[in-house]
Design a protein around this motif. Sequence first.
Motif, PDB file in Angstrom:
ATOM      1  N   LEU A  34       0.519  -1.344   0.186  1.00  0.00           N
ATOM      2  CA  LEU A  34      -0.167  -0.389   0.079  1.00  0.00           C
ATOM      3  C   LEU A  34       0.744   1.457  -0.120  1.00  0.00           C
ATOM      4  O   LEU A  34       1.643   1.344   0.512  1.00  0.00           O
ATOM      5  CB  LEU A  34      -0.690   0.192   1.327  1.00  0.00           C
ATOM      6  CG  LEU A  34      -1.609   1.034   1.045  1.00  0.00           C
ATOM      7  CD1 LEU A  34      -3.160   1.282  -0.155  1.00  0.00           C
ATOM      8  CD2 LEU A  34      -2.516   0.970   2.750  1.00  0.00           C
ATOM      9  N   LEU A  48      -0.050   5.973  -0.015  1.00  0.00           N
ATOM     10  CA  LEU A  48      -0.720   6.979   0.121  1.00  0.00           C
ATOM     11  C   LEU A  48      -0.134   7.995  -0.408  1.00  0.00           C
ATOM     12  O   LEU A  48       0.772   7.872  -0.826  1.00  0.00           O
ATOM     13  CB  LEU A  48      -1.088   6.755   1.553  1.00  0.00           C
ATOM     14  CG  LEU A  48      -1.280   5.641   2.378  1.00  0.00           C
ATOM     15  CD1 LEU A  48      -1.307   5.860   3.492  1.00  0.00           C
ATOM     16  CD2 LEU A  48      -3.032   4.442   1.770  1.00  0.00           C
ATOM     17  N   GLU A  63      -5.493   6.087  -1.621  1.00  0.00           N
ATOM     18  CA  GLU A  63      -3.810   5.315  -2.277  1.00  0.00           C
ATOM     19  C   GLU A  63      -3.894   5.515  -4.130  1.00  0.00           C
ATOM     20  O   GLU A  63      -4.273   5.786  -4.696  1.00  0.00           O
ATOM     21  CB  GLU A  63      -5.274   3.806  -1.767  1.00  0.00           C
ATOM     22  CG  GLU A  63      -5.737   3.133  -0.680  1.00  0.00           C
ATOM     23  CD  GLU A  63      -5.855   2.290  -0.436  1.00  0.00           C
ATOM     24  OE1 GLU A  63      -5.869   1.126  -0.937  1.00  0.00           O
ATOM     25  OE2 GLU A  63      -6.954   1.539   0.646  1.00  0.00           O
TER      26      GLU A  63
END
Length: 71
Positions: free
Chosen positions: A3, A5, A64
């Motif tokens: 992930l 961001l 995201e």
Amino acid sequence: MTLSLHVNVSICQAHGLCVREAAGVFDLPDDDEHAVVLLDPIPDDMIAASRRAIAGCPEQAIGEVTAADQV
């Protein structure tokens, strides 16, 4: 799971809710008018807190980054 961001600096108002929710992931530097992401990628043990920060952002300035965004 990986992930990453992104904080949209044009709409972030530096409320600091993201820092309170995920302090190891976000910061509000003294000389900045917006939050910054400290980690990339986000460690697995910080993903849940990061997603709570995304959901709690009143400006919806955190998103995201997908593989398509990185091309």
